[in-house]
Design a protein around this motif. Structure first.
Motif, PDB file in Angstrom:
ATOM      1  N   LYS A 222      27.654 -19.607  -7.572  1.00  0.00           N
ATOM      2  CA  LYS A 222      26.910 -18.850  -8.589  1.00  0.00           C
ATOM      3  C   LYS A 222      27.846 -18.058  -9.490  1.00  0.00           C
ATOM      4  O   LYS A 222      27.577 -17.896 -10.672  1.00  0.00           O
ATOM      5  N   SER A 223      28.963 -17.588  -8.920  1.00  0.00           N
ATOM      6  CA  SER A 223      29.913 -16.798  -9.698  1.00  0.00           C
ATOM      7  C   SER A 223      30.605 -17.616 -10.780  1.00  0.00           C
ATOM      8  O   SER A 223      31.177 -17.049 -11.712  1.00  0.00           O
TER       9      SER A 223
ATOM     10  N   GLU B 242      10.789 -12.188 -17.047  1.00  0.00           N
ATOM     11  CA  GLU B 242      10.766 -10.730 -17.119  1.00  0.00           C
ATOM     12  C   GLU B 242      11.991 -10.163 -16.426  1.00  0.00           C
ATOM     13  O   GLU B 242      12.329 -10.582 -15.313  1.00  0.00           O
ATOM     14  N   ASN B 243      12.645  -9.209 -17.066  1.00  0.00           N
ATOM     15  CA  ASN B 243      13.794  -8.499 -16.491  1.00  0.00           C
ATOM     16  C   ASN B 243      14.898  -9.436 -16.006  1.00  0.00           C
ATOM     17  O   ASN B 243      15.564  -9.157 -15.015  1.00  0.00           O
ATOM     18  N   GLY B 244      15.092 -10.564 -16.696  1.00  0.00           N
ATOM     19  CA  GLY B 244      16.160 -11.480 -16.346  1.00  0.00           C
ATOM     20  C   GLY B 244      15.892 -12.352 -15.132  1.00  0.00           C
ATOM     21  O   GLY B 244      16.789 -13.058 -14.664  1.00  0.00           O
ATOM     22  N   LYS B 245      14.665 -12.320 -14.612  1.00  0.00           N
ATOM     23  CA  LYS B 245      14.351 -13.102 -13.403  1.00  0.00           C
ATOM     24  C   LYS B 245      14.485 -14.606 -13.642  1.00  0.00           C
ATOM     25  O   LYS B 245      14.960 -15.327 -12.765  1.00  0.00           O
ATOM     26  N   ALA B 246      14.063 -15.081 -14.808  1.00  0.00           N
ATOM     27  CA  ALA B 246      14.177 -16.517 -15.099  1.00  0.00           C
ATOM     28  C   ALA B 246      15.648 -16.925 -15.209  1.00  0.00           C
ATOM     29  O   ALA B 246      16.027 -18.001 -14.757  1.00  0.00           O
ATOM     30  N   ASN B 247      16.479 -16.072 -15.790  1.00  0.00           N
ATOM     31  CA  ASN B 247      17.914 -16.366 -15.885  1.00  0.00           C
ATOM     32  C   ASN B 247      18.548 -16.432 -14.500  1.00  0.00           C
ATOM     33  O   ASN B 247      19.356 -17.320 -14.220  1.00  0.00           O
ATOM     34  N   GLU B 248      18.170 -15.500 -13.632  1.00  0.00           N
ATOM     35  CA  GLU B 248      18.684 -15.512 -12.260  1.00  0.00           C
ATOM     36  C   GLU B 248      18.248 -16.786 -11.538  1.00  0.00           C
ATOM     37  O   GLU B 248      19.031 -17.401 -10.813  1.00  0.00           O
ATOM     38  N   ALA B 249      16.996 -17.185 -11.743  1.00  0.00           N
ATOM     39  CA  ALA B 249      16.486 -18.405 -11.120  1.00  0.00           C
ATOM     40  C   ALA B 249      17.229 -19.627 -11.652  1.00  0.00           C
ATOM     41  O   ALA B 249      17.507 -20.569 -10.904  1.00  0.00           O
ATOM     42  N   LEU B 250      17.556 -19.618 -12.935  1.00  0.00           N
ATOM     43  CA  LEU B 250      18.305 -20.729 -13.531  1.00  0.00           C
ATOM     44  C   LEU B 250      19.691 -20.852 -12.901  1.00  0.00           C
ATOM     45  O   LEU B 250      20.093 -21.949 -12.503  1.00  0.00           O
ATOM     46  N   VAL B 251      20.405 -19.745 -12.792  1.00  0.00           N
ATOM     47  CA  VAL B 251      21.745 -19.773 -12.197  1.00  0.00           C
ATOM     48  C   VAL B 251      21.664 -20.263 -10.751  1.00  0.00           C
ATOM     49  O   VAL B 251      22.452 -21.103 -10.317  1.00  0.00           O
ATOM     50  N   LYS B 252      20.677 -19.758 -10.009  1.00  0.00           N
ATOM     51  CA  LYS B 252      20.498 -20.182  -8.615  1.00  0.00           C
ATOM     52  C   LYS B 252      20.192 -21.676  -8.528  1.00  0.00           C
ATOM     53  O   LYS B 252      20.739 -22.382  -7.680  1.00  0.00           O
ATOM     54  N   LEU B 253      19.330 -22.174  -9.420  1.00  0.00           N
ATOM     55  CA  LEU B 253      18.971 -23.587  -9.434  1.00  0.00           C
ATOM     56  C   LEU B 253      20.183 -24.465  -9.740  1.00  0.00           C
ATOM     57  O   LEU B 253      20.425 -25.458  -9.050  1.00  0.00           O
TER      58      LEU B 253
ATOM     59  N   ILE C  43      32.422 -31.105 -13.368  1.00  0.00           N
ATOM     60  CA  ILE C  43      31.270 -30.439 -14.000  1.00  0.00           C
ATOM     61  C   ILE C  43      30.609 -31.385 -15.000  1.00  0.00           C
ATOM     62  O   ILE C  43      29.387 -31.543 -15.008  1.00  0.00           O
ATOM     63  N   MET C  44      31.412 -32.037 -15.840  1.00  0.00           N
ATOM     64  CA  MET C  44      30.877 -32.966 -16.828  1.00  0.00           C
ATOM     65  C   MET C  44      30.172 -34.147 -16.152  1.00  0.00           C
ATOM     66  O   MET C  44      29.140 -34.610 -16.630  1.00  0.00           O
ATOM     67  N   ALA C  45      30.713 -34.615 -15.033  1.00  0.00           N
ATOM     68  CA  ALA C  45      30.077 -35.722 -14.309  1.00  0.00           C
ATOM     69  C   ALA C  45      28.686 -35.321 -13.829  1.00  0.00           C
ATOM     70  O   ALA C  45      27.727 -36.101 -13.952  1.00  0.00           O
ATOM     71  N   GLN C  46      28.550 -34.097 -13.300  1.00  0.00           N
ATOM     72  CA  GLN C  46      27.238 -33.623 -12.836  1.00  0.00           C
ATOM     73  C   GLN C  46      26.274 -33.475 -14.007  1.00  0.00           C
ATOM     74  O   GLN C  46      25.109 -33.866 -13.918  1.00  0.00           O
ATOM     75  N   ILE C  47      26.738 -32.936 -15.120  1.00  0.00           N
ATOM     76  CA  ILE C  47      25.884 -32.760 -16.299  1.00  0.00           C
ATOM     77  C   ILE C  47      25.427 -34.124 -16.817  1.00  0.00           C
ATOM     78  O   ILE C  47      24.269 -34.295 -17.194  1.00  0.00           O
ATOM     79  N   ASN C  48      26.325 -35.109 -16.804  1.00  0.00           N
ATOM     80  CA  ASN C  48      25.959 -36.448 -17.247  1.00  0.00           C
ATOM     81  C   ASN C  48      24.894 -37.066 -16.346  1.00  0.00           C
ATOM     82  O   ASN C  48      24.028 -37.799 -16.819  1.00  0.00           O
ATOM     83  N   ILE C  49      24.926 -36.776 -15.064  1.00  0.00           N
ATOM     84  CA  ILE C  49      23.878 -37.243 -14.153  1.00  0.00           C
ATOM     85  C   ILE C  49      22.543 -36.634 -14.551  1.00  0.00           C
ATOM     86  O   ILE C  49      21.525 -37.316 -14.618  1.00  0.00           O
ATOM     87  N   TRP C  50      22.535 -35.335 -14.830  1.00  0.00           N
ATOM     88  CA  TRP C  50      21.296 -34.662 -15.231  1.00  0.00           C
ATOM     89  C   TRP C  50      20.731 -35.212 -16.536  1.00  0.00           C
ATOM     90  O   TRP C  50      19.533 -35.322 -16.685  1.00  0.00           O
TER      91      TRP C  50
ATOM     92  N   ALA D   1      23.365 -23.730  -9.387  1.00  0.00           N
ATOM     93  CA  ALA D   1      24.335 -23.611  -8.296  1.00  0.00           C
ATOM     94  C   ALA D   1      23.904 -24.447  -7.092  1.00  0.00           C
ATOM     95  O   ALA D   1      24.719 -25.151  -6.497  1.00  0.00           O
ATOM     96  N   LYS D   2      22.639 -24.377  -6.753  1.00  0.00           N
ATOM     97  CA  LYS D   2      22.147 -25.122  -5.588  1.00  0.00           C
ATOM     98  C   LYS D   2      22.165 -26.625  -5.839  1.00  0.00           C
ATOM     99  O   LYS D   2      22.612 -27.396  -4.997  1.00  0.00           O
TER     100      LYS D   2
END
Length: 101
Positions: free
Chosen positions: A65-66, A45-56, A90-97, A58-59
């Protein structure tokens, strides 16, 4: 995942209202596109899930986050993000995921 100059384009499938926040695995679309899977406990709702995704992201990856921008799919589960920075790291981290070490 496509390296896009100084950024990486990431295709992602987000599941809101999940039991935990997590990133990992691959979701195969009907058209054969592999999307990184992510889950967040936040409601969509109101972009909260998107904000949580970016925070997740980034962390988990220790990205600022920027550096993460949702370029399409603001109201859809399927999203396209751009992540600015060193494309190789970035690609190395994505490949780990995704388990493609």
């Amino acid at each position: 995942m496509l390296p896009d100059g100084g950024a990486v384009r990431l295709y992602l499938r987000l599941t809101p209202k999940a039991s935990r926040n997590a990133v990992g695995g691959c979701h195969q679309d009907a058209d054969g596109q592999c999307r990184l899977k992510a889950t967040v406990t936040t409601v969509p709702e109101n972009g909260k899930a998107n904000e949580a995704l970016v925070k997740l992201l980034a962390k988990t990856a220790k990205w600022p986050k920027s550096a993460i921008e949702i370029v399409s799919g603001q109201t859809d589960r399927n999203k396209v993000l751009t992540i600015a920075g060193d494309a190789m790291q970035i690609m190395a981290q994505i490949n780990i995921w995704t388990g493609e070490n």
